[in-house]
Design a protein around this motif. Structure first.
Motif, PDB file in Angstrom:
ATOM      1  N   ASN A  36       0.840  -1.184   0.000  1.00 30.69           N
ATOM      2  CA  ASN A  36       0.000   0.000   0.000  1.00 30.69           C
ATOM      3  C   ASN A  36       0.875   1.234   0.000  1.00 30.69           C
ATOM      4  OD1 ASN A  36      -1.649  -2.134   0.581  1.00 30.69           O
ATOM      5  ND2 ASN A  36      -2.724  -1.173   2.268  1.00 30.69           N
ATOM      6  N   ALA A  37       0.847   1.986  -1.082  1.00 26.59           N
ATOM      7  CA  ALA A  37       1.518   3.283  -1.134  1.00 26.59           C
ATOM      8  C   ALA A  37       0.471   4.371  -0.909  1.00 26.59           C
ATOM      9  CB  ALA A  37       2.225   3.475  -2.467  1.00 26.59           C
ATOM     10  N   GLU A  38       0.924   5.598  -0.735  1.00 23.13           N
ATOM     11  CA  GLU A  38      -0.005   6.693  -0.451  1.00 23.13           C
ATOM     12  C   GLU A  38      -0.903   6.987  -1.640  1.00 23.13           C
ATOM     13  OE1 GLU A  38      -2.026   9.742   1.389  1.00 23.13           O
ATOM     14  OE2 GLU A  38      -0.761   8.160   2.202  1.00 23.13           O
ATOM     15  N   THR A  39      -0.383   6.880  -2.849  1.00 23.14           N
ATOM     16  CA  THR A  39      -1.149   7.243  -4.048  1.00 23.14           C
ATOM     17  C   THR A  39      -1.413   6.060  -4.975  1.00 23.14           C
ATOM     18  OG1 THR A  39       0.902   7.846  -5.199  1.00 23.14           O
ATOM     19  CG2 THR A  39      -0.278   9.594  -4.023  1.00 23.14           C
ATOM     20  N   ILE A  47      -2.464  17.827   1.168  1.00 24.06           N
ATOM     21  CA  ILE A  47      -1.504  18.553   2.009  1.00 24.06           C
ATOM     22  C   ILE A  47      -1.775  20.057   1.957  1.00 24.06           C
ATOM     23  CG2 ILE A  47       0.933  19.159   2.237  1.00 24.06           C
ATOM     24  CD1 ILE A  47       1.648  16.362   1.513  1.00 24.06           C
ATOM     25  N   PHE A  48      -2.051  20.567   0.763  1.00 26.79           N
ATOM     26  CA  PHE A  48      -2.360  21.993   0.633  1.00 26.79           C
ATOM     27  C   PHE A  48      -3.644  22.347   1.378  1.00 26.79           C
ATOM     28  CE2 PHE A  48      -4.784  25.252  -1.717  1.00 26.79           C
ATOM     29  CZ  PHE A  48      -3.959  26.338  -1.506  1.00 26.79           C
ATOM     30  N   THR A  74      -5.100   8.045  13.851  1.00 30.63           N
ATOM     31  CA  THR A  74      -5.396   6.697  13.361  1.00 30.63           C
ATOM     32  C   THR A  74      -4.359   6.232  12.359  1.00 30.63           C
ATOM     33  OG1 THR A  74      -7.754   7.176  13.646  1.00 30.63           O
ATOM     34  CG2 THR A  74      -7.177   5.259  12.332  1.00 30.63           C
ATOM     35  N   THR A  75      -3.927   7.144  11.479  1.00 28.70           N
ATOM     36  CA  THR A  75      -2.902   6.790  10.486  1.00 28.70           C
ATOM     37  C   THR A  75      -1.605   6.394  11.167  1.00 28.70           C
ATOM     38  OG1 THR A  75      -3.887   8.370   8.938  1.00 28.70           O
ATOM     39  CG2 THR A  75      -1.670   7.605   8.453  1.00 28.70           C
ATOM     40  N   PHE A  76      -1.240   7.130  12.212  1.00 34.28           N
ATOM     41  CA  PHE A  76       0.009   6.825  12.922  1.00 34.28           C
ATOM     42  C   PHE A  76      -0.080   5.476  13.627  1.00 34.28           C
ATOM     43  CE2 PHE A  76       2.971   7.331  16.529  1.00 34.28           C
ATOM     44  CZ  PHE A  76       4.139   7.552  15.800  1.00 34.28           C
ATOM     45  N   VAL A  77      -1.214   5.196  14.265  1.00 36.82           N
ATOM     46  CA  VAL A  77      -1.389   3.905  14.949  1.00 36.82           C
ATOM     47  C   VAL A  77      -1.359   2.759  13.943  1.00 36.82           C
ATOM     48  CG1 VAL A  77      -3.003   2.509  16.289  1.00 36.82           C
ATOM     49  CG2 VAL A  77      -2.641   4.894  16.904  1.00 36.82           C
ATOM     50  N   ASN A  78      -2.031   2.937  12.790  1.00 36.15           N
ATOM     51  CA  ASN A  78      -2.021   1.892  11.766  1.00 36.15           C
ATOM     52  C   ASN A  78      -0.618   1.661  11.204  1.00 36.15           C
ATOM     53  OD1 ASN A  78      -4.766   1.447  11.977  1.00 36.15           O
ATOM     54  ND2 ASN A  78      -5.297   2.824  10.302  1.00 36.15           N
ATOM     55  N   SER A  79       0.176   2.731  11.121  1.00 36.60           N
ATOM     56  CA  SER A  79       1.546   2.572  10.618  1.00 36.60           C
ATOM     57  C   SER A  79       2.379   1.729  11.578  1.00 36.60           C
ATOM     58  CB  SER A  79       2.185   3.943  10.410  1.00 36.60           C
ATOM     59  OG  SER A  79       2.399   4.600  11.651  1.00 36.60           O
ATOM     60  N   ILE A  80       2.216   1.963  12.886  1.00 37.17           N
ATOM     61  CA  ILE A  80       2.949   1.163  13.865  1.00 37.17           C
ATOM     62  C   ILE A  80       2.520  -0.300  13.787  1.00 37.17           C
ATOM     63  CG2 ILE A  80       3.344   0.813  16.333  1.00 37.17           C
ATOM     64  CD1 ILE A  80       3.042   3.807  16.712  1.00 37.17           C
ATOM     65  N   ILE A 134       5.473   4.252   4.745  1.00 37.65           N
ATOM     66  CA  ILE A 134       4.699   5.202   3.932  1.00 37.65           C
ATOM     67  C   ILE A 134       3.617   5.856   4.778  1.00 37.65           C
ATOM     68  CG2 ILE A 134       3.071   5.367   2.009  1.00 37.65           C
ATOM     69  CD1 ILE A 134       4.727   3.222   0.591  1.00 37.65           C
ATOM     70  N   GLN A 135       2.951   5.084   5.630  1.00 43.59           N
ATOM     71  CA  GLN A 135       1.916   5.647   6.499  1.00 43.59           C
ATOM     72  C   GLN A 135       2.522   6.580   7.543  1.00 43.59           C
ATOM     73  OE1 GLN A 135       0.099   1.940   7.811  1.00 43.59           O
ATOM     74  NE2 GLN A 135      -1.691   2.326   6.537  1.00 43.59           N
ATOM     75  N   VAL A 136       3.704   6.248   8.046  1.00 45.66           N
ATOM     76  CA  VAL A 136       4.375   7.152   8.989  1.00 45.66           C
ATOM     77  C   VAL A 136       4.668   8.490   8.315  1.00 45.66           C
ATOM     78  CG1 VAL A 136       6.522   7.548  10.241  1.00 45.66           C
ATOM     79  CG2 VAL A 136       5.364   5.370  10.462  1.00 45.66           C
ATOM     80  N   MET A 137       5.160   8.449   7.082  1.00 48.28           N
ATOM     81  CA  MET A 137       5.457   9.680   6.351  1.00 48.28           C
ATOM     82  C   MET A 137       4.191  10.495   6.108  1.00 48.28           C
ATOM     83  SD  MET A 137       8.264   8.237   3.617  1.00 48.28           S
ATOM     84  CE  MET A 137       8.388   9.827   2.808  1.00 48.28           C
ATOM     85  N   ASP A 138       3.088   9.808   5.797  1.00 48.80           N
ATOM     86  CA  ASP A 138       1.819  10.511   5.593  1.00 48.80           C
ATOM     87  C   ASP A 138       1.372  11.198   6.871  1.00 48.80           C
ATOM     88  OD1 ASP A 138      -0.645  11.309   4.412  1.00 48.80           O
ATOM     89  OD2 ASP A 138      -1.617   9.525   5.236  1.00 48.80           O
ATOM     90  N   ALA A 139       1.474  10.498   8.004  1.00 51.99           N
ATOM     91  CA  ALA A 139       1.095  11.094   9.285  1.00 51.99           C
ATOM     92  C   ALA A 139       1.988  12.279   9.639  1.00 51.99           C
ATOM     93  CB  ALA A 139       1.153  10.033  10.390  1.00 51.99           C
TER      94      ALA A 139
END
Length: 278
Positions: free
Chosen positions: A77-80, A194-195, A235-241, A254-259
């Motif tokens: 799973n990537a961000e995009t 992000i914007f 939630t994104t940070f918890v899912n990344s862990i 990738i999820q850590v970077m998104d968070a």
């Protein structure tokens, strides 16, 4: 003698008609076709913010049901985008992922369709068509429901932080309501998350600075912390862990970077505007 020869002759075995095959019974299908099904399935779940283990377990069920080995493909799973690696020839296939947001209704519909497929109630082609139908149809809440919910979340957080102060609770609700509406409008027309998050935080900070200078509020920080709650990437940070602990290092990073990007876009206006204007 002729009678003995006739008796010893082996009569041909009667032909046995083939057993009928159920219309929905899974047959071996083309591997590339299976990849297309898995790509679309993963895209729908990733856009609905399903967890990585849910996506991977469901795809394993699809692959095993179609009489293939689940270790023949790897998913990421990537961000995009949603990515599948074919271990037969190490080829990579991916499908774009846009506007990821929590959509539990879509997850339920996809899960129900998968259950019907595994129970042989629908065949492979109908399963693929059903995924296309779910993918093309959106199930979002109405805009007024979203911004009203955002305002209530902000007001509720303010109550947790500062207790019952009805004037400031109402002010927090209005600020969260309007700021989230700005976020949705920008997300609709620019489609750059992000914007939109940066604009949300900037608008909120400018409004709080203005209210502070007009002496409407004397302490803006508790309102600020309350109003960033709808976009906080907890939630994104918890899912990344969880993904990293499960061994999905690429998806987890990738999820850590998104968070971190979301937190940075929320925090930059606070650091710059509050430091320079308050």
């Amino acid at each position: 003698m002729s009678d003995i020869k006739k008796a010893s002759a082996v009569s041909p075995a009667p032909s046995v008609p083939p057993l009928p095959i159920a219309a929905n019974e899974p047959k071996s299908v083309d591997f590339n076709y299976v990849m297309k099904i898995c790509l679309l399935y993963g895209k729908i779940l990733q856009e609905s913010n399903a967890t990585n283990d849910m996506i991977q377990n469901s795809i394993k069920k699809i692959v095993n049901h179609l009489h293939l080995e689940s270790n023949e493909i790897s998913t990421y799973n990537a961000e995009t985008s949603f990515i599948i690696i074919n271990r037969h020839d190490n080829s990579i296939k991916m499908i774009p992922v846009k506007n990821a947001s929590y959509n539990f209704e879509k997850i339920v519909k996809v899960d129900q369709l998968l259950e019907d497929f595994l129970a042989n109630k629908v065949n492979t082609d109908d399963f693929f068509k059903g995924l296309h139908t779910i993918n093309e149809k959106s199930y979002p809440f109405k805009v007024r429901t979203q911004i009203l919910s955002a305002g209530l979340v902000c007001a509720g957080m303010f109550v947790i932080i500062n207790g019952m102060d009805w004037a400031r609770i109402l002010l927090t609700f209005v600020l969260g309501f309007v700021s989230y509406y700005v976020f949705l409008v920008l997300q609709k027309y620019f489609n750059i998350k992000i914007f939109s998050i940066l604009a949300y935080s900037t608008f909120l900070c400018l409004m709080l600075v203005l209210l502070s200078r007009l002496k409407v509020i004397d302490e803006p920080y508790s309102i600020l912390f309350s109003c960033i709650m709808p976009l906080l990437p907890g939630t994104t940070f918890v899912n990344s862990i969880k993904s990293i602990m499960d061994g999905n290092y690429i998806s987890g990073i990738i999820q850590v970077m998104d968070a971190m990007n979301t937190a940075l876009m929320l925090g930059l206006p606070v650091a710059i505007i509050f430091t320079s204007m308050l």
